[in-house]
Design a protein around this motif. Structure first.
Motif, PDB file in Angstrom:
ATOM      1  N   ARG A 161      29.317  35.987  29.621  1.00  0.00           N
ATOM      2  CA  ARG A 161      30.631  35.374  29.452  1.00  0.00           C
ATOM      3  C   ARG A 161      30.772  34.697  28.080  1.00  0.00           C
ATOM      4  O   ARG A 161      31.150  33.544  27.955  1.00  0.00           O
ATOM      5  CB  ARG A 161      30.863  34.360  30.577  1.00  0.00           C
ATOM      6  CG  ARG A 161      32.222  33.682  30.630  1.00  0.00           C
ATOM      7  CD  ARG A 161      33.335  34.584  31.029  1.00  0.00           C
ATOM      8  NE  ARG A 161      34.602  33.880  31.113  1.00  0.00           N
ATOM      9  CZ  ARG A 161      35.752  34.400  31.496  1.00  0.00           C
ATOM     10  NH1 ARG A 161      35.789  35.672  31.850  1.00  0.00           N
ATOM     11  NH2 ARG A 161      36.854  33.699  31.528  1.00  0.00           N
ATOM     12  N   SER A 197      35.732  28.271  28.514  1.00  0.00           N
ATOM     13  CA  SER A 197      36.918  28.571  27.710  1.00  0.00           C
ATOM     14  C   SER A 197      37.048  27.477  26.671  1.00  0.00           C
ATOM     15  O   SER A 197      36.915  26.294  26.993  1.00  0.00           O
ATOM     16  CB  SER A 197      38.168  28.639  28.597  1.00  0.00           C
ATOM     17  OG  SER A 197      39.314  28.945  27.830  1.00  0.00           O
ATOM     18  N   SER A 222      40.281  35.500  36.609  1.00  0.00           N
ATOM     19  CA  SER A 222      40.218  35.705  35.165  1.00  0.00           C
ATOM     20  C   SER A 222      41.527  35.520  34.410  1.00  0.00           C
ATOM     21  O   SER A 222      41.942  36.395  33.647  1.00  0.00           O
ATOM     22  CB  SER A 222      39.673  37.116  34.872  1.00  0.00           C
ATOM     23  OG  SER A 222      38.462  37.337  35.521  1.00  0.00           O
ATOM     24  N   LEU A 249      32.230  34.110  39.746  1.00  0.00           N
ATOM     25  CA  LEU A 249      33.262  33.789  38.777  1.00  0.00           C
ATOM     26  C   LEU A 249      34.633  34.185  39.304  1.00  0.00           C
ATOM     27  O   LEU A 249      35.625  33.507  39.113  1.00  0.00           O
ATOM     28  CB  LEU A 249      33.001  34.541  37.460  1.00  0.00           C
ATOM     29  CG  LEU A 249      31.780  34.096  36.650  1.00  0.00           C
ATOM     30  CD1 LEU A 249      31.574  35.047  35.493  1.00  0.00           C
ATOM     31  CD2 LEU A 249      31.962  32.696  36.136  1.00  0.00           C
ATOM     32  N   GLU A 275      33.427  41.410  30.595  1.00  0.00           N
ATOM     33  CA  GLU A 275      33.718  40.114  29.990  1.00  0.00           C
ATOM     34  C   GLU A 275      33.933  40.194  28.476  1.00  0.00           C
ATOM     35  O   GLU A 275      33.287  39.494  27.700  1.00  0.00           O
ATOM     36  CB  GLU A 275      32.598  39.115  30.306  1.00  0.00           C
ATOM     37  CG  GLU A 275      32.408  38.887  31.786  1.00  0.00           C
ATOM     38  CD  GLU A 275      31.230  37.991  32.112  1.00  0.00           C
ATOM     39  OE1 GLU A 275      31.247  37.369  33.187  1.00  0.00           O
ATOM     40  OE2 GLU A 275      30.276  37.920  31.299  1.00  0.00           O
ATOM     41  N   ARG A 301      38.467  27.077  40.075  1.00  0.00           N
ATOM     42  CA  ARG A 301      37.635  27.971  39.283  1.00  0.00           C
ATOM     43  C   ARG A 301      38.452  28.588  38.148  1.00  0.00           C
ATOM     44  O   ARG A 301      39.657  28.375  38.012  1.00  0.00           O
ATOM     45  CB  ARG A 301      37.061  29.097  40.170  1.00  0.00           C
ATOM     46  CG  ARG A 301      35.911  28.689  41.070  1.00  0.00           C
ATOM     47  CD  ARG A 301      34.637  28.486  40.270  1.00  0.00           C
ATOM     48  NE  ARG A 301      33.488  28.233  41.111  1.00  0.00           N
ATOM     49  CZ  ARG A 301      33.111  27.047  41.523  1.00  0.00           C
ATOM     50  NH1 ARG A 301      33.813  25.992  41.213  1.00  0.00           N
ATOM     51  NH2 ARG A 301      32.031  26.891  42.260  1.00  0.00           N
ATOM     52  N   SER A 302      37.780  29.397  37.350  1.00  0.00           N
ATOM     53  CA  SER A 302      38.374  30.286  36.340  1.00  0.00           C
ATOM     54  C   SER A 302      39.325  29.571  35.381  1.00  0.00           C
ATOM     55  O   SER A 302      40.484  29.958  35.229  1.00  0.00           O
ATOM     56  CB  SER A 302      39.116  31.443  37.025  1.00  0.00           C
ATOM     57  OG  SER A 302      38.244  32.213  37.801  1.00  0.00           O
ATOM     58  N   GLU A 359      29.989  28.050  34.950  1.00  0.00           N
ATOM     59  CA  GLU A 359      30.486  29.398  34.707  1.00  0.00           C
ATOM     60  C   GLU A 359      31.833  29.327  33.983  1.00  0.00           C
ATOM     61  O   GLU A 359      32.415  28.253  33.823  1.00  0.00           O
ATOM     62  CB  GLU A 359      30.643  30.159  36.026  1.00  0.00           C
ATOM     63  CG  GLU A 359      31.563  29.466  37.016  1.00  0.00           C
ATOM     64  CD  GLU A 359      31.475  30.011  38.429  1.00  0.00           C
ATOM     65  OE1 GLU A 359      30.404  30.467  38.820  1.00  0.00           O
ATOM     66  OE2 GLU A 359      32.501  29.973  39.128  1.00  0.00           O
ATOM     67  N   SER A 360      32.312  30.473  33.529  1.00  0.00           N
ATOM     68  CA  SER A 360      33.666  30.658  32.985  1.00  0.00           C
ATOM     69  C   SER A 360      34.033  29.692  31.859  1.00  0.00           C
ATOM     70  O   SER A 360      35.058  29.008  31.925  1.00  0.00           O
ATOM     71  CB  SER A 360      34.704  30.524  34.105  1.00  0.00           C
ATOM     72  OG  SER A 360      34.479  31.443  35.121  1.00  0.00           O
TER      73      SER A 360
END
Length: 428
Positions: free
Chosen positions: A333, A378, A201, A13, A289, A419-420, A375-376
């Motif tokens: 997460r 939002s 992050s 991540l 997280e 990513r992120s 992943e990650s």
């Protein structure tokens, strides 16, 4: 080994990154069977504009997963006002709604007049005139999309929001990292930080004016807060060990984070005015997280205290943590929906890592994605979509999935690994 597995996933991540000014472009990977058919007629006078307003509106509505714009070649006429519409024609075409309008250039400013029509009810639902400068055409189109979306669904549109993400360009010792922000559709990319070391992050402040993130620019992890407009940044923590996973409180006055300054990674909360830090969790496990409940009364976080990564909820008044995920051996997460009744997370099954949602009243979990290395997550500020990081071949890209899993999209970058992602709050 279980802890190593958790931190291997955490490092993946973290290592998402970004560089360059290249914009993301949205690709449809799965459409919804329940999408509402809508016809968006090219606006009269709009085809000569640098930004095609009707096309942006159509793309926005399609990307929401709730609408299916009719192909332009299927449009049987091109009315520019409700007075020119023969509803029977559009009913035969199968369109539930119709958007018409025109654009006029008035002394360098654009006057956009649009109408939303209910085809089956044969009535005008919405009509408005929007004035726009040439530089604001995309924002004006997103605004119109918001109005149409809310008029039909009753849900506030989120097309005038931003995303933050990290891109990495290069290989080996020559990787460059950038922290980027862009419109929710991937356009108007801006680089707000460049580094030779990983950036991790990103997290938006509730007012959308600042980003918190983790940077390794000093040789070890540290948490920073940066003003987006001015570029001014402040380092909040740089303790020995882990400084990670910043998360803003709903009122913007506090920042939750994971620190290992006293041994194992635990959840802490910093008062941003005084810089006082309060430790919340006390365990021998890895706690990381955090994410705040929308009403600010609790946080969720990932912990392996049960032997495998699971999501726990910490009640701030009771000062107690309780496990809330029990489906599967790996859940991490966690991110609240804006309404606080649902969380979205990364879950693992035999095929890999997926984005899932869990209803907090029934505890029912539903897997939303079919890709295998997600992943990650939002969540959009209206709760209708989730952005996440995933793999496409050997590179990292961003994905979008509707909150019910019925529609999904990709936002590949023309260069680098991405990513992120972090979705902004409403900005207007």
């Amino acid at each position: 080994m279980k802890r190593l597995n958790l931190w291997a996933a955490a490092l993946l991540l973290m290592l998402g990154a970004s560089m360059a000014h290249a914009e993301l472009t949205i690709e449809i990977t799965k459409g919804s069977d329940q999408a509402i058919p809508i016809a968006i007629v090219p606006m009269a006078g709009g085809e000569a504009l640098p930004e095609k307003v009707s096309r942006i509106i159509g793309n926005d509505l399609e990307r929401s997963g709730r609408f299916e714009p009719l192909p332009r070649e299927s449009l049987i006429s091109t009315p520019s006002s409700s007075e020119d519409v023969y509803y029977q024609d559009w009913q035969q075409l199968g369109s539930d709604y119709l958007v018409v309008g025109r654009v006029e250039n008035q002394n360098g400013q654009y006057r956009i007049q649009y109408e939303l029509l209910n085809v089956n009810g044969e009535d005008r639902m919405l009509g408005e005139v929007v004035t726009s400068s040439p530089e604001e055409l995309r924002d004006s189109a997103h605004y119109i999309s918001n109005q149409i979306f809310e008029s039909i669904t009753g849900i506030r549109g989120a097309f005038l929001t931003n995303i933050a993400y990290v891109r990495a360009n290069g290989v080996g010792d020559n990787i460059k990292y950038t922290l980027n922000i862009a419109d929710a559709d991937g356009h108007n990319n801006q680089v707000i930080l460049t580094s030779d070391e990983p950036i991790l992050s990103p997290a938006w402040s509730p007012d959308g004016k600042k980003l918190a993130y983790v940077s390794f620019e000093t040789g070890r992890s540290a948490i920073y807060v940066q003003n987006i407009a001015t570029g001014q940044r402040v380092r909040l923590t740089s303790f020995e060990g882990i400084n990670g996973a910043p998360a803003w409180s709903p009122d913007g006055r506090k920042l939750a984070m994971s620190l290992s300054k006293e041994g194992q990674p635990e959840i802490y909360v910093m008062d941003l005015a005084s810089r006082d830090i309060t430790r919340l969790t006390h365990s021998e496990a890895i706690d990381t997280e955090p994410d705040w409940a929308p009403n600010g009364d609790s946080l969720i976080f990932t912990s392996d205290r049960s032997g495998n990564p699971q999501i726990y909820r910490y009640n701030l008044s009771a000062e107690q943590a309780q496990r809330i995920t029990f489906t599967g051996s790996y859940n991490s997460r966690g991110r609240f929906s804006p309404y606080g009744d649902t969380i979205f997370m990364v879950t693992r099954d035999e095929q890999g890592f997926h984005i899932a949602r869990q209803n907090l009243e029934t505890d029912r979990m539903t897997i939303l994605t079919e890709s295998n290395w997600d992943e990650s997550p939002s969540v959009a500020p209206n709760g209708t979509m989730v952005i996440f990081a995933t793999q496409e071949g050997n590179r990292g890209v961003l994905g979008l999935v509707s909150a019910d899993g019925s529609a999904s999209f990709r936002l590949p970058s023309p260069e680098g690994d991405v990513r992120s992602p972090a979705w902004s709050p409403f900005l207007n």
